[in-house]
Design a protein around this motif. Structure first.
Motif, PDB file in Angstrom:
ATOM      1  N   PRO A   1      -2.782 -13.767   0.684  1.00 60.85           N
ATOM      2  CA  PRO A   1      -1.852 -13.506  -0.424  1.00 60.85           C
ATOM      3  C   PRO A   1      -1.345 -12.069  -0.406  1.00 60.85           C
ATOM      4  N   TYR A   2      -0.106 -11.892  -0.803  1.00 66.72           N
ATOM      5  CA  TYR A   2       0.621 -10.620  -0.869  1.00 66.72           C
ATOM      6  C   TYR A   2       1.048 -10.095   0.502  1.00 66.72           C
ATOM      7  N   ALA A   3       0.654 -10.785   1.577  1.00 65.17           N
ATOM      8  CA  ALA A   3       0.960 -10.256   2.909  1.00 65.17           C
ATOM      9  C   ALA A   3       2.465 -10.138   3.107  1.00 65.17           C
ATOM     10  N   ARG A   4       2.888  -9.002   3.637  1.00 67.40           N
ATOM     11  CA  ARG A   4       4.275  -8.745   4.011  1.00 67.40           C
ATOM     12  C   ARG A   4       5.243  -8.943   2.838  1.00 67.40           C
ATOM     13  N   ASN A   5       4.799  -8.530   1.639  1.00 68.78           N
ATOM     14  CA  ASN A   5       5.674  -8.645   0.467  1.00 68.78           C
ATOM     15  C   ASN A   5       6.444  -7.357   0.192  1.00 68.78           C
ATOM     16  N   GLY A   6       6.307  -6.372   1.070  1.00 69.98           N
ATOM     17  CA  GLY A   6       7.023  -5.110   0.907  1.00 69.98           C
ATOM     18  C   GLY A   6       6.267  -4.050   0.147  1.00 69.98           C
ATOM     19  N   CYS A   7       5.069  -4.374  -0.377  1.00 66.91           N
ATOM     20  CA  CYS A   7       4.258  -3.415  -1.128  1.00 66.91           C
ATOM     21  C   CYS A   7       2.953  -3.141  -0.373  1.00 66.91           C
ATOM     22  N   ARG A   8       2.448  -1.904  -0.457  1.00 67.97           N
ATOM     23  CA  ARG A   8       1.159  -1.604   0.145  1.00 67.97           C
ATOM     24  C   ARG A   8       0.064  -2.400  -0.575  1.00 67.97           C
ATOM     25  N   THR A   9      -0.961  -2.788   0.183  1.00 66.11           N
ATOM     26  CA  THR A   9      -2.025  -3.616  -0.381  1.00 66.11           C
ATOM     27  C   THR A   9      -2.670  -2.951  -1.592  1.00 66.11           C
ATOM     28  N   ARG A  10      -2.902  -1.649  -1.535  1.00 61.58           N
ATOM     29  CA  ARG A  10      -3.529  -0.956  -2.666  1.00 61.58           C
ATOM     30  C   ARG A  10      -2.705  -1.131  -3.929  1.00 61.58           C
ATOM     31  N   ASP A  11      -1.387  -0.986  -3.828  1.00 62.52           N
ATOM     32  CA  ASP A  11      -0.540  -1.150  -5.008  1.00 62.52           C
ATOM     33  C   ASP A  11      -0.572  -2.577  -5.523  1.00 62.52           C
ATOM     34  N   ASP A  12      -0.615  -3.561  -4.623  1.00 65.33           N
ATOM     35  CA  ASP A  12      -0.736  -4.950  -5.056  1.00 65.33           C
ATOM     36  C   ASP A  12      -1.990  -5.156  -5.892  1.00 65.33           C
ATOM     37  N   LEU A  13      -3.087  -4.532  -5.489  1.00 73.06           N
ATOM     38  CA  LEU A  13      -4.355  -4.729  -6.196  1.00 73.06           C
ATOM     39  C   LEU A  13      -4.399  -3.968  -7.513  1.00 73.06           C
TER      40      LEU A  13
END
Length: 243
Positions: A97-109
């Motif tokens: 989930p969230y992969a390659r959505n244009g946002c860094r993983t840390r920000d997604d979390l």
């Protein structure tokens, strides 16, 4: 309807669309308390927080889940580095989930778990401030990027632990997946995360006792998803938290 009324209706529709779109990618709803999710009800890891496992039925299910874990002796840390799991918080993993959505993983979390989330002007990705109810301590942290290390994103199964339990033999792509999988990631108080380091459940558990079973379940969910064994002592410690 007046021109002003039409404009207001259109604006309302756009705002609603924005909220739904951000919610679909796991972002926080502005100004609303997030409902914490128990891990048994959150197999994808896209719902926020770490709610306690409380009912007798859920605790029994947690024990059954943990019993499925394979055990193995812990290997050497030789050859380990963070870089073995891909660039830090890069949005380049696939299959999670969230992969390659244009946002860094840390920000997604941060967006997934934060409340009253604020983004950098002109961005719908970069989180600059929020409130976090730390699942490991129960404290509320009013965080901003000026104090970036006050909140850190914990790998529930530490990357060095994964390496020592077999990830050294994985492909680079699989290591990038586990490093960026929201199931394996938890924004927490920075000092607590640093105290945990690379330890497994036999040597470190959240200070907040009521979430220790939930933490053990989350640890087990990640290990099972990636066919990663745990040490015999860690499995015993995890079972003890949920009985």
């Amino acid at each position: 309807m007046s021109a002003r009324g039409v404009a207001a209706a259109l604006l309302g529709a756009l705002v609603m669309f924005s909220v739904v779109s951000r919610e679909d990618t796991g972002a926080a709803l502005q100004g609303e308390a997030r409902v914490r999710a128990a891990p048994l009800d959150n197999p994808s890891g896209t719902r926020p927080g770490l709610a306690p496992v409380t009912s007798a039925g859920d605790r029994a299910e947690a024990v059954r889940l943990i019993r499925r874990l394979a055990v193995a002796p812990m290997g050497s840390k030789a050859g380990y580095s963070r870089a073995r799991f891909g660039r830090n918080w890069a949005d380049t993993a696939t299959g999670v989930p969230y992969a390659r959505n244009g946002c860094r993983t840390r920000d997604d979390l941060l967006a997934r778990d934060g409340e009253k989330v604020r983004y950098r002007s002109g961005s719908d990705c970069v989180v600059v401030a929020m409130e976090l109810r730390d699942p490991y301590t129960g404290r509320t942290i009013r965080w901003s990027r000026k104090r970036a290390d006050e909140v850190q994103v914990d790998h529930v199964i530490p990357l060095s632990y994964e390496w020592r339990m077999g990830a050294r033999r994985w492909s680079a792509a699989k290591r990038a997946r586990i490093a960026n999988d929201p199931l394996n990631l938890m924004p927490v108080e920075g000092d607590v995360n640093e105290a945990k380091g690379g330890l497994g459940p036999a040597r470190w558990l959240p200070p907040r006792r009521k979430v220790r079973c939930a933490y053990a379940v989350r640890f087990a969910q990640v290990a099972l998803k990636y066919d990663l064994p745990v040490t015999r002592a860690d499995k015993a410690a995890m079972l003890a938290q949920c009985r």
